[in-house]
Design an enzyme around this catalytic site. Structure first.
Site, PDB file in Angstrom:
ATOM      1  N   ARG A 274       0.862  -1.182   0.000  1.00  0.00           N
ATOM      2  CA  ARG A 274       0.000   0.000   0.000  1.00  0.00           C
ATOM      3  C   ARG A 274       0.904   1.239   0.000  1.00  0.00           C
ATOM      4  NH1 ARG A 274      -3.933   2.633   4.686  1.00  0.00           N
ATOM      5  NH2 ARG A 274      -4.907   4.136   3.292  1.00  0.00           N
ATOM      6  N   HIS A 275       0.387   2.329  -0.497  1.00  0.00           N
ATOM      7  CA  HIS A 275       1.133   3.594  -0.506  1.00  0.00           C
ATOM      8  C   HIS A 275       1.361   4.112   0.917  1.00  0.00           C
ATOM      9  CE1 HIS A 275      -2.582   5.678   0.531  1.00  0.00           C
ATOM     10  NE2 HIS A 275      -3.180   4.953  -0.417  1.00  0.00           N
ATOM     11  N   HIS A 451      -3.130   0.296  -3.575  1.00  0.00           N
ATOM     12  CA  HIS A 451      -3.977   0.821  -2.504  1.00  0.00           C
ATOM     13  C   HIS A 451      -4.274  -0.250  -1.457  1.00  0.00           C
ATOM     14  CE1 HIS A 451      -4.695   4.349  -5.107  1.00  0.00           C
ATOM     15  NE2 HIS A 451      -4.626   3.445  -6.090  1.00  0.00           N
TER      16      HIS A 451
END
Length: 519
Positions: A274-275, A451
């Site tokens: 995930r970012h 995401h």
């Protein structure tokens, strides 16, 4: 009684939650009768078998697959019965387990692992199915047990009695500046302020009400014959999650190589992250706060980025950059990958700016100069974009901003091919078809930055899992923190999910300092 929850309980108060129920008070008798009828229809097993599993930050015992399926079947039949009574219900059928040790120092791993491997979980235990109700005031609240009495000195203080439980709003403990919080007493229902150091965080279930108990094993006193004792397999790797006592993930039935050991024949791997921390979720409406009337950007907080790419300012509204902390998070993950001798051959990212920035910092920490492939198909579930797909920076704009973008890459799913609307099943199908094409069109190890929802969406069907309902997708997302990473490894039996061969990254919230409080 506004909530009903039933769980499986093994001896010495070790709990396995299997069902979650919500029903009005007047339905309690129907709930009890339905559960008893379901259990009484079955021939009870003589015992429930457990297997040992280990990972770099979790060791525990899991219910054997055959017994798990029987318990899941009870859950599903119970839900169907309640549905026929007009009561909304949903089975919770994640892996049932007993935690032995969790989030321990890495230097103790080998010692604890040897201890876990020596366990032979074959001694008969008394398994029970219990039905509880949960107080509605527990919603979005933590439960604290009173450890020291407190007599109120002010009218807004709460009297504390040893043994009582206090419901404290989620996040209140972290935001308290003086050690006092507001809570509600379980015994009296009265609310007021209390000193936090007079309480101790405890499990929600400590303040639940027991309604019925049913024996689940038939021959509870029968000792297993020596020849019936199964051979304990070498503990397999289990994917942990971020809860306090319940690692998420389904253990595989084969014997994958443990994350702490280098495989003799390295198999292909996919690392999905995930970012990092995003500006808009951290600061809220940051755009009018940080841009002058002439359009120039002003860094108003040290956790805001030093500089941001040049683009239409309003495009940042739905395409937020990373905070400074987010950049540091990504760099730490890249450095951890390098320390773990991870080799990345190809790197993909969602077109969201926060994902591109995250991948750039991971590759920098990894000391890798491979170009980034921008893949619009990696965008998260489009149901979260009711106003349409955001306006993303073009490859030319990203290159102009200093990003190492692969200009020759042809996306599997182009931006114009993204649907205007999609349900959860369609999102998972999009992600599954995308990951299959990425695997087929590349060689070597793959790094993907996308995401929170992407970790499950890109691996669930790839590893033989089911597509979750929409409500479960949202719950899964809430349990995936910034820079959470997942590894999918290809083996003889296909792809399997594993924890990454480096520790997770955890940090607490840090409230904004107002210097005026010192005046």
């Amino acid at each position: 009684m506004s909530g009903i929850r039933s769980w499986i309980r093994i001896h010495r108060d070790s709990m396995f939650s299997t069902l979650v129920r919500w029903a009005p008070d007047e339905s309690s008798e129907e709930l009890v009768n339905a559960l008893e009828n379901i259990v009484n229809q079955d021939e009870l097993p003589g015992h429930v078998e457990l297997e040992t599993y280990v990972s770099p930050n979790f060791m525990g015992l899991f219910v054997k697959e055959t017994d798990t399926e029987w318990l899941k079947n009870i859950a599903i039949r119970y839900v169907n019965k309640l549905t026929s009574l007009g009561i909304s219900a949903e089975p919770q059928v994640k892996s049932l387990h007993l935690t032995l040790v969790y989030q321990f120092p890495s230097n103790l791993y080998q010692q604890l692992r040897l201890m876990a491997e020596k366990l032979t979980p074959t001694i008969p235990a008394n398994w029970e199915l219990r039905l509880y109700s949960r107080d509605s005031r527990l919603q979005n609240a933590h439960v604290h047990k009173v450890t020291h009495a407190h007599v109120p000195r002010e009218h807004d203080e709460l009297e504390l009695r040893v043994g009582d439980y206090i419901y404290i709003p989620e996040g209140a403990c972290n935001t308290s500046t003086d050690g006092w919080v507001e809570g509600v007493s379980w015994l009296t229902g009265i609310s007021g302020h209390l000193p936090l150091n007079h309480t101790k965080r405890t499990a929600e279930s400590d303040s639940w009400t027991l309604h019925t108990t049913m024996q689940l094993t038939g021959n509870k006193n029968k000792i297993l014959e020596k020849e019936e004792i199964p051979v304990v397999r070498k503990p397999s790797v289990l994917l942990p999650n971020d809860s306090t006592d319940s690692p998420d993930g389904i253990p595989t039935t084969n014997e994958p190589i443990e994350a702490s050991e280098a495989p003799s024949n390295p198999s292909r791997q996919i690392f999905i992250c995930r970012h990092g921390e995003r500006v808009d979720f951290t600061f809220g409406a940051w755009i009018p706060y940080c841009f002058e009337s002439n359009g120039s950007y002003v860094r108003r907080d040290l956790n805001m980025p030093k500089e941001i790419p040049s683009r239409n300012i309003q495009d940042f509204q739905n395409d937020s950059p990373l905070t400074t902390v987010g950049e540091v998070q990504a760099s730490l993950v890249g450095e951890a990958m390098k320390s773990s001798s991870i080799k990345i051959d190809v790197a993909f990212t969602s077109p969201s700016l926060r994902c591109i920035q995250t991948l750039a910092h991971i590759l920098k920490g990894l000391d890798s100069n491979i170009p980034m492939k921008i893949e619009p198909g990696l965008i998260e579930w489009l149901a979260w974009y009711p106003n349409g797909v955001p306006v993303w920076m073009t490859s030319e704009e990203l290159i102009g901003a200093g990003f190492n973008v692969d200009e020759s890459y042809e996306p599997v799913i182009k931006t114009k091919e993204l649907p205007l609307r999609e349900n959860a099943a369609q999102y998972y199908e999009r992600s599954y078809e995308l990951i299959k094409q990425i695997i087929e069109s590349t060689v070597g190890n793959i790094l993907i930055v996308a995401h929170a929802a992407s970790l499950a969406a890109c691996t669930r069907q790839l590893t033989g899992g089911r597509v979750p309902p929409a409500a479960e997708v949202t719950k899964l997302v809430q349990r995936v923190p910034y820079l959470a990473c997942l590894t999918a490894r290809e083996g003889l039996d296909g792809w399997q999910v594993h924890p990454p061969p480096f520790p997770p990254i955890t940090h607490t919230s840090n409230t904004r300092f107002d210097w005026k409080v010192l005046m």
